[in-house]
Motif scaffolding. Structure first.
Motif, PDB file in Angstrom:
ATOM      1  N   PHE A  63       0.832  -1.103  -0.008  1.00 13.76           N
ATOM      2  CA  PHE A  63      -0.007  -0.039  -0.106  1.00 13.76           C
ATOM      3  C   PHE A  63       0.954   1.253  -0.163  1.00 13.76           C
ATOM      4  CE2 PHE A  63      -2.780  -3.052   2.242  1.00 13.76           C
ATOM      5  CZ  PHE A  63      -3.714  -3.263   1.110  1.00 13.76           C
ATOM      6  N   ALA A  64       2.333   1.134  -0.136  1.00 13.33           N
ATOM      7  CA  ALA A  64       3.125   2.297   0.028  1.00 13.33           C
ATOM      8  C   ALA A  64       2.529   3.399  -0.885  1.00 13.33           C
ATOM      9  CB  ALA A  64       4.530   1.865  -0.137  1.00 13.33           C
ATOM     10  N   SER A  65       2.367   3.125  -2.131  1.00 13.29           N
ATOM     11  CA  SER A  65       1.993   3.911  -3.434  1.00 13.29           C
ATOM     12  C   SER A  65       0.592   4.441  -3.317  1.00 13.29           C
ATOM     13  CB  SER A  65       2.799   3.741  -4.693  1.00 13.29           C
ATOM     14  OG  SER A  65       2.014   2.229  -4.999  1.00 13.29           O
ATOM     15  N   ARG A  66      -0.163   3.575  -2.680  1.00 15.60           N
ATOM     16  CA  ARG A  66      -1.720   4.109  -2.561  1.00 15.60           C
ATOM     17  C   ARG A  66      -2.214   3.645  -1.374  1.00 15.60           C
ATOM     18  NH1 ARG A  66      -0.802  -0.810  -6.829  1.00 15.60           N
ATOM     19  NH2 ARG A  66       0.637  -1.750  -5.334  1.00 15.60           N
ATOM     20  N   PRO A  67      -1.938   4.416  -0.344  1.00 17.57           N
ATOM     21  CA  PRO A  67      -2.420   3.927   1.090  1.00 17.57           C
ATOM     22  C   PRO A  67      -3.965   3.962   1.322  1.00 17.57           C
ATOM     23  CG  PRO A  67      -1.426   6.536   0.835  1.00 17.57           C
ATOM     24  CD  PRO A  67      -1.460   5.934  -0.637  1.00 17.57           C
ATOM     25  N   LEU A  68      -4.325   3.204   2.105  1.00 23.50           N
ATOM     26  CA  LEU A  68      -5.612   3.074   2.573  1.00 23.50           C
ATOM     27  C   LEU A  68      -6.268   4.292   3.010  1.00 23.50           C
ATOM     28  CD1 LEU A  68      -5.598  -0.447   3.824  1.00 23.50           C
ATOM     29  CD2 LEU A  68      -6.519   0.077   1.723  1.00 23.50           C
ATOM     30  N   SER A  69      -7.311   4.647   2.735  1.00 23.45           N
ATOM     31  CA  SER A  69      -8.061   5.924   3.506  1.00 23.45           C
ATOM     32  C   SER A  69      -8.513   5.454   4.836  1.00 23.45           C
ATOM     33  CB  SER A  69      -9.054   6.323   2.563  1.00 23.45           C
ATOM     34  OG  SER A  69     -10.098   5.339   2.628  1.00 23.45           O
ATOM     35  N   GLN A  70      -8.847   6.363   5.766  1.00 20.14           N
ATOM     36  CA  GLN A  70      -9.556   5.928   6.888  1.00 20.14           C
ATOM     37  C   GLN A  70     -10.535   5.461   6.793  1.00 20.14           C
ATOM     38  OE1 GLN A  70      -8.043   6.221   9.988  1.00 20.14           O
ATOM     39  NE2 GLN A  70      -6.263   6.852   8.943  1.00 20.14           N
ATOM     40  N   ALA A  71     -11.623   5.759   5.872  1.00 21.04           N
ATOM     41  CA  ALA A  71     -12.827   5.066   5.859  1.00 21.04           C
ATOM     42  C   ALA A  71     -12.767   3.521   5.329  1.00 21.04           C
ATOM     43  CB  ALA A  71     -13.535   5.890   4.713  1.00 21.04           C
ATOM     44  N   GLN A  72     -11.543   3.419   4.566  1.00 19.97           N
ATOM     45  CA  GLN A  72     -11.567   1.959   4.147  1.00 19.97           C
ATOM     46  C   GLN A  72     -11.044   1.283   5.243  1.00 19.97           C
ATOM     47  OE1 GLN A  72      -8.684   2.827   0.670  1.00 19.97           O
ATOM     48  NE2 GLN A  72      -9.895   1.243  -0.445  1.00 19.97           N
ATOM     49  N   GLN A  73      -9.992   1.701   6.112  1.00 16.42           N
ATOM     50  CA  GLN A  73      -9.469   0.873   7.351  1.00 16.42           C
ATOM     51  C   GLN A  73     -10.448   0.839   8.183  1.00 16.42           C
ATOM     52  OE1 GLN A  73      -5.633   2.146   8.914  1.00 16.42           O
ATOM     53  NE2 GLN A  73      -5.048   3.190   7.093  1.00 16.42           N
ATOM     54  N   GLY A  74     -11.769   1.610   8.355  1.00 12.04           N
ATOM     55  CA  GLY A  74     -12.670   1.471   9.321  1.00 12.04           C
ATOM     56  C   GLY A  74     -13.542   0.128   8.970  1.00 12.04           C
ATOM     57  N   ASN A  75     -13.178  -0.118   7.552  1.00 11.73           N
ATOM     58  CA  ASN A  75     -14.062  -1.296   7.164  1.00 11.73           C
ATOM     59  C   ASN A  75     -13.307  -2.604   7.224  1.00 11.73           C
ATOM     60  OD1 ASN A  75     -16.669  -0.334   6.382  1.00 11.73           O
ATOM     61  ND2 ASN A  75     -16.034   0.054   4.405  1.00 11.73           N
ATOM     62  N   LEU A  76     -12.202  -2.505   7.882  1.00 13.03           N
ATOM     63  CA  LEU A  76     -11.265  -3.777   8.238  1.00 13.03           C
ATOM     64  C   LEU A  76     -11.018  -4.016   9.410  1.00 13.03           C
ATOM     65  CD1 LEU A  76      -8.513  -2.692   5.480  1.00 13.03           C
ATOM     66  CD2 LEU A  76     -10.534  -4.124   5.370  1.00 13.03           C
ATOM     67  N   ALA A  77     -10.573  -5.521   9.738  1.00 12.00           N
ATOM     68  CA  ALA A  77     -10.561  -5.889  11.360  1.00 12.00           C
ATOM     69  C   ALA A  77      -9.618  -7.083  10.947  1.00 12.00           C
ATOM     70  CB  ALA A  77     -11.707  -6.307  11.488  1.00 12.00           C
ATOM     71  N   ILE A  78      -8.966  -7.451  12.315  1.00 12.28           N
ATOM     72  CA  ILE A  78      -8.153  -8.619  12.285  1.00 12.28           C
ATOM     73  C   ILE A  78      -8.597  -9.520  13.101  1.00 12.28           C
ATOM     74  CG2 ILE A  78      -5.723  -7.211  11.790  1.00 12.28           C
ATOM     75  CD1 ILE A  78      -5.533  -7.246  15.107  1.00 12.28           C
ATOM     76  N   ASN A  79     -10.038  -9.491  13.516  1.00  7.63           N
ATOM     77  CA  ASN A  79     -10.802 -10.538  14.276  1.00  7.63           C
ATOM     78  C   ASN A  79     -12.202 -10.689  13.680  1.00  7.63           C
ATOM     79  OD1 ASN A  79     -11.729  -8.116  15.309  1.00  7.63           O
ATOM     80  ND2 ASN A  79     -11.668  -8.844  17.414  1.00  7.63           N
ATOM     81  N   SER A  80     -12.770 -11.430  14.261  1.00  7.01           N
ATOM     82  CA  SER A  80     -14.294 -11.529  13.652  1.00  7.01           C
ATOM     83  C   SER A  80     -15.260 -12.007  14.809  1.00  7.01           C
ATOM     84  CB  SER A  80     -14.288 -13.158  12.514  1.00  7.01           C
ATOM     85  OG  SER A  80     -13.360 -12.488  11.512  1.00  7.01           O
ATOM     86  N   SER A  81     -16.477 -11.608  14.459  1.00  2.40           N
ATOM     87  CA  SER A  81     -17.414 -12.006  15.396  1.00  2.40           C
ATOM     88  C   SER A  81     -18.709 -12.815  14.631  1.00  2.40           C
ATOM     89  CB  SER A  81     -18.291 -10.947  15.749  1.00  2.40           C
ATOM     90  OG  SER A  81     -17.118 -10.070  16.370  1.00  2.40           O
ATOM     91  N   TYR A  82     -18.722 -12.963  13.609  1.00  2.00           N
ATOM     92  CA  TYR A  82     -19.528 -13.805  12.596  1.00  2.00           C
ATOM     93  C   TYR A  82     -19.187 -14.909  11.901  1.00  2.00           C
ATOM     94  CZ  TYR A  82     -22.495  -9.502  13.512  1.00  2.00           C
ATOM     95  OH  TYR A  82     -23.132  -8.417  14.289  1.00  2.00           O
TER      96      TYR A  82
END
Ligand SMILES: [Ca+2]
Ligand SMILES: [Ca+2]
Length: 314
Positions: free
Chosen positions: A258-277
């Protein structure tokens, strides 16, 4: 003088008829009884299969609860391992748990206020293209879940509302609410069997906004995070996460990919490293009965609750 032999003939025929009728009735009764026995056995075996499926669900609940680190969920954990087939009296039980947050939630496309979620919209269109599907299918998906009956997403393809679906050979109405099941997609304009088969492994239908777990998502789902990512980039992300997964979301977002195309804050808000479902899928065979049961579980700190349980599909 001739009357006696004729009468005897009639009596004989009558007797034969009675015997024939009695035989037919006896055979009918016997086969009906056999059918009843068979039917009862089928019912019993069907019930038995369903009870075994519930046992698989209980197993899943225990495995999910025993996960010691619920802050990180990756594919090397116990819950992600398929249950070896278990022999039970009269049949076999198979089951596995699948992380639903390793898929894109179709209901993320609209915000809770009914407005388009731009990052999710871009994501879904990129995913469709990466899967070699037409991104113009998006408009009909949006119309299916938005509350109104106006087609108003011309920029994203040919939409479809009641007027379209009511003019089909077998008329029906648009849902105009969140997807309750991914199989609903088959009713949406343009989603024929071929499209469905390609897309189904990558999507889920959960209520409200649900983040994508980058530790369990398949490569095409990671690739869809940016239009310019290549298949090789996605494979690199899978390599970087390794078997144990990213322990922090920063580590994922700071990947050289992602160095040349960083993820936006909004995009990062849609990501996780764990799960509930999670989805528990069990396949049971008892005698001639087969049951394929799908249970959607939501995990919290004190255990997992069943949100839905369906047979055949989910
Ligand atoms: Ca875990
Ligand atoms: Ca609509």
């Amino acid at each position: 003088m001739n009357a006696a032999p004729v009468q005897r003939g009639v009596a004989l025929i009558t007797a034969l008829l009675v015997v024939a009728l009695a035989t037919v009735a006896a055979v009918a009764m016997a086969s009906r009884q056999q059918l009843d026995v068979r039917r009862t056995a089928n019912l019993l075996q069907g019930d038995q299969a369903y009870v075994y499926a519930q046992a698989v669900e209980d197993w899943a609940r225990v495995v999910l609860k025993r996960d010691e680190n619920k802050q990180v969920d990756s594919l090397d954990e116990d819950w992600a391992q398929q249950l070896s087939p278990i022999a039970v009296p009269g049949g076999q039980v198979n089951g596995f748990i699948l992380d639903l947050q390793g898929r894109f939630n179709l209901n993320n496309l609209l915000n809770s206020d009914g407005q388009l979620s731009e990052p999710d919209l871009n994501y879904f269109r990129t995913l469709l293209r990466n899967l070699e599907l037409n991104d113009q299918l998006t408009a009909a998906v949006l119309d299916w879940i938005d509350v109104d009956t106006q087609t108003r997403y011309e920029d994203y393809g040919d939409g479809a509302e009641d007027d379209f679906y009511l003019s089909t050979d077998v008329p029906y109405r648009a849902a105009n609410r969140e997807f309750q099941s991914i199989s609903e997609l088959r009713l949406v304009r343009g989603f024929d069997a071929e499209v469905w088969n390609k897309l189904a492994p990558y999507v889920c239908a959960l209520q409200g906004r649900v983040a994508l777990n980058v530790n369990t998502a398949a490569a095409p789902l990671l690739q869809a995070l940016s239009e310019d990512l290549t298949q090789r980039d996605a494979e690199q992300l899978v390599e970087e996460r390794g078997e144990t997964g990213f322990e922090r979301l920063d580590a994922f977002a700071n990947s050289p990919v992602f160095a040349s195309r960083p993820l936006s804050q909004a995009q990062q808000g849609n990501l996780a490293i764990n799960s509930s479902y999670f989805l528990v899928r069990s396949e049971i065979g008892v005698g001639s009965a087969r049951a394929r049961v799908f249970s959607v579980l939501q995990r919290a700190s004190n255990g997992a609750t069943t949100l839905t349980r369906t047979q055949g599909t989910w």
